[in-house]
Enzyme design. Structure first.
Site, PDB file in Angstrom:
ATOM      1  N   LYS A  80       0.852  -1.193   0.000  1.00 15.80           N
ATOM      2  CA  LYS A  80       0.000   0.000   0.000  1.00 15.80           C
ATOM      3  C   LYS A  80       0.880   1.231   0.000  1.00 15.80           C
ATOM      4  O   LYS A  80       1.933   1.260   0.646  1.00 15.80           O
ATOM      5  CB  LYS A  80      -0.859   0.013   1.278  1.00 15.80           C
ATOM      6  N   GLY A 180     -26.760   1.236  -0.223  1.00 11.52           N
ATOM      7  CA  GLY A 180     -25.864   1.904  -1.174  1.00 11.52           C
ATOM      8  C   GLY A 180     -26.085   1.429  -2.596  1.00 11.52           C
ATOM      9  O   GLY A 180     -25.901   0.250  -2.907  1.00 11.52           O
ATOM     10  N   VAL A 181     -26.544   2.341  -3.448  1.00 12.86           N
ATOM     11  CA  VAL A 181     -26.696   2.010  -4.870  1.00 12.86           C
ATOM     12  C   VAL A 181     -25.768   2.908  -5.691  1.00 12.86           C
ATOM     13  O   VAL A 181     -26.150   3.509  -6.675  1.00 12.86           O
ATOM     14  CB  VAL A 181     -28.172   2.110  -5.356  1.00 12.86           C
ATOM     15  N   GLY A 182     -24.513   2.997  -5.219  1.00  6.73           N
ATOM     16  CA  GLY A 182     -23.485   3.701  -5.973  1.00  6.73           C
ATOM     17  C   GLY A 182     -22.981   2.785  -7.070  1.00  6.73           C
ATOM     18  O   GLY A 182     -23.773   2.055  -7.687  1.00  6.73           O
ATOM     19  N   VAL A 184     -20.993  -0.088  -7.136  1.00  3.49           N
ATOM     20  CA  VAL A 184     -21.148  -1.539  -6.979  1.00  3.49           C
ATOM     21  C   VAL A 184     -22.628  -1.907  -6.798  1.00  3.49           C
ATOM     22  O   VAL A 184     -23.136  -2.824  -7.445  1.00  3.49           O
ATOM     23  CB  VAL A 184     -20.308  -2.063  -5.782  1.00  3.49           C
ATOM     24  N   TYR A 186     -25.336  -0.433  -7.713  1.00  6.89           N
ATOM     25  CA  TYR A 186     -26.095  -0.283  -8.958  1.00  6.89           C
ATOM     26  C   TYR A 186     -25.832  -1.475  -9.899  1.00  6.89           C
ATOM     27  O   TYR A 186     -26.775  -2.075 -10.448  1.00  6.89           O
ATOM     28  CB  TYR A 186     -25.700   1.036  -9.621  1.00  6.89           C
TER      29      TYR A 186
END
Ligand code: NAD
Length: 368
Positions: A80, A180-182, A184, A186
């Site tokens: 990272k 959450g329908v952002g 992913v 959606y």
């Protein structure tokens, strides 16, 4: 804080501190483990309050990547990058190009990508200076937005978990509570709805809700805080981390939790044990959301979306393996996922003991 003590605690291989006065770059690259292959992990840009906080984040996140790659069956290790600074005010072409040069100087031991606070656009600058960057724009030969692949992997993981728990992987007429329908969430709807699931969803973003209502009939939206109270077969968190916690667990009325949201358990060991006590099957997010990582791993070979999707469908079998280990060894699914990853690192590490010849040996060196 003793840096070497910190590295020893979780067995990190290497930490690189990068400094460039002119661009203002202060970055830390942590390489946790490269047994399986080069360390891959995104580059986070964040206004850390202290250098110690930045280092701890780099160490924690790089180790997480080792587990994620290993469990996903990829030949990648964990790494990272963190850039200390405010992404709103400190970004510049120079900063990311200097960062790219530091990445290049590691000769492929670390491969970077976008993460919180960085974008595909920033990675295009990084790409100008290094061969070791993924998740870049399709226009540059990259794989672009990974969320369709992530969503497909989550769908396969949900099916596997259902099969394990109920004997059938059919979603027909099952109620799913989707937070959450952002990106992913959606894309996941494109699998859940045709599979016959009844979806109750929540989101804070009205535009994202509108997009769903425009495209799908019959999705019921509830107020964001009410999603935890929806009686459902599966709770699918695709928004924030830390939302499965002391306050929400008693409210959940589901048999299964399986979604993409990173670090969804507020306190990993405590909350995975509590879910188990309540007979709620939890599929660790780092296993089920590996589609995004699989996507960028494919970019390292020669990117083809179809191949990435095919590989992401393997998340079905990986979830089955995790659940089988958990059942047989009477451990939480979280512990089982880590066990799966550790066993792979150990066993693949062993095959590397077999001598296969080396350029050094041919030149008469490296034999002693
Ligand atoms: P996104 O930002 O596109 O979507 C998140 C959605 O959640 C947004 O629509 C947002 O408005 C909504 N949201 C935020 N807070 C909420 C709340 N309290 N209640 C309901 N909705 C809320 O992000 P994404 O790319 O879809 O990723 C979702 C999660 O999955 C994140 O935790 C991310 O780290 C993780 N993840 C994503 C990928 C990927 O490929 N995009 C891969 C692995 C993991």
């Amino acid at each position: 804080m003793s840096i070497f003590d910190e590295l020893a605690k979780r067995d990190h291989e290497q930490v690189v501190f990068c400094n460039d006065k002119e661009s203002g770059l202060k970055a830390i690259i942590a390489i946790h483990n490269t047994t399986l292959g080069p360390a891959l992990g995104g580059c986070r840009m964040w206004p850390y309050a202290t250098e110690e906080e930045a280092l701890r984040d780099a160490l924690r996140l790089s180790r997480g990547m080792t587990y994620k790659s290993a469990a996903a069956g990829l030949n990648l290790g964990g790494g990272k990058g963190v850039i200390i600074g405010d992404p709103k005010t400190m970004k510049s072409e120079k900063l990311f190009r200097v960062y790219g040069r530091f990445v290049q100087s590691l000769g492929g031991r670390y491969i970077t990508a976008e993460d919180v606070g960085t974008t595909v656009h920033d990675m295009a600058w990084v790409w100008m200076e290094t061969d070791y960057v993924t998740g870049i724009n399709r226009a540059f030969g990259g794989s672009g937005d990974p969320s369709t692949v992530t969503a497909y992997g989550v769908f396969q993981g949900i099916r596997a978990a259902l099969k394990f728990k109920t004997g059938s992987d059919s979603l027909s007429n099952l109620t799913i509570a989707l937070q959450g329908v952002g990106q992913v969430g959606y894309h996941l709807l494109h699998h859940l709805v045709p599979a016959g699931a009844k979806v109750v969803a929540s989101d804070l973003n009205q535009e994202n809700i509108k997009r769903v209502n425009h495209e799908f009939a019959g999705i019921e939206f509830v107020e964001p805080d009410k999603i935890y109270d929806v009686p459902c077969a599966i709770f699918v968190p695709c928004a924030l981390g830390g939302i499965v916690n002391d306050e929400t667990i008693p409210r959940l009325k589901c048999q299964l939790i399986a979604g993409s949201a990173n670090n969804v358990l507020e306190i990993e060991d405590k909350h995975s044990a509590e879910l188990e006590r309540r007979n709620i099957l939890y599929i660790p997010d780092f296993v089920i959301s590996a589609g995004g990582l699989i996507n960028v791993a494919n970019e390292l070979i020669r990117y083809e979306r179809r191949q990435a999707m095919r590989q992401a469908s393997g998340i079905y079998d990986i979830v089955m393996q995790v659940l089988t280990i958990a059942q047989e060894e009477k451990i939480t699914t979280l512990k089982a996922s880590k066990t799966l990853a550790e066993r792979r690192i150990y066993s693949v590490g062993r095959i590397k003991h077999t001598y296969v010849g080396s350029p050094l040996a041919k030149r008469g060196r490296g034999l002693g």
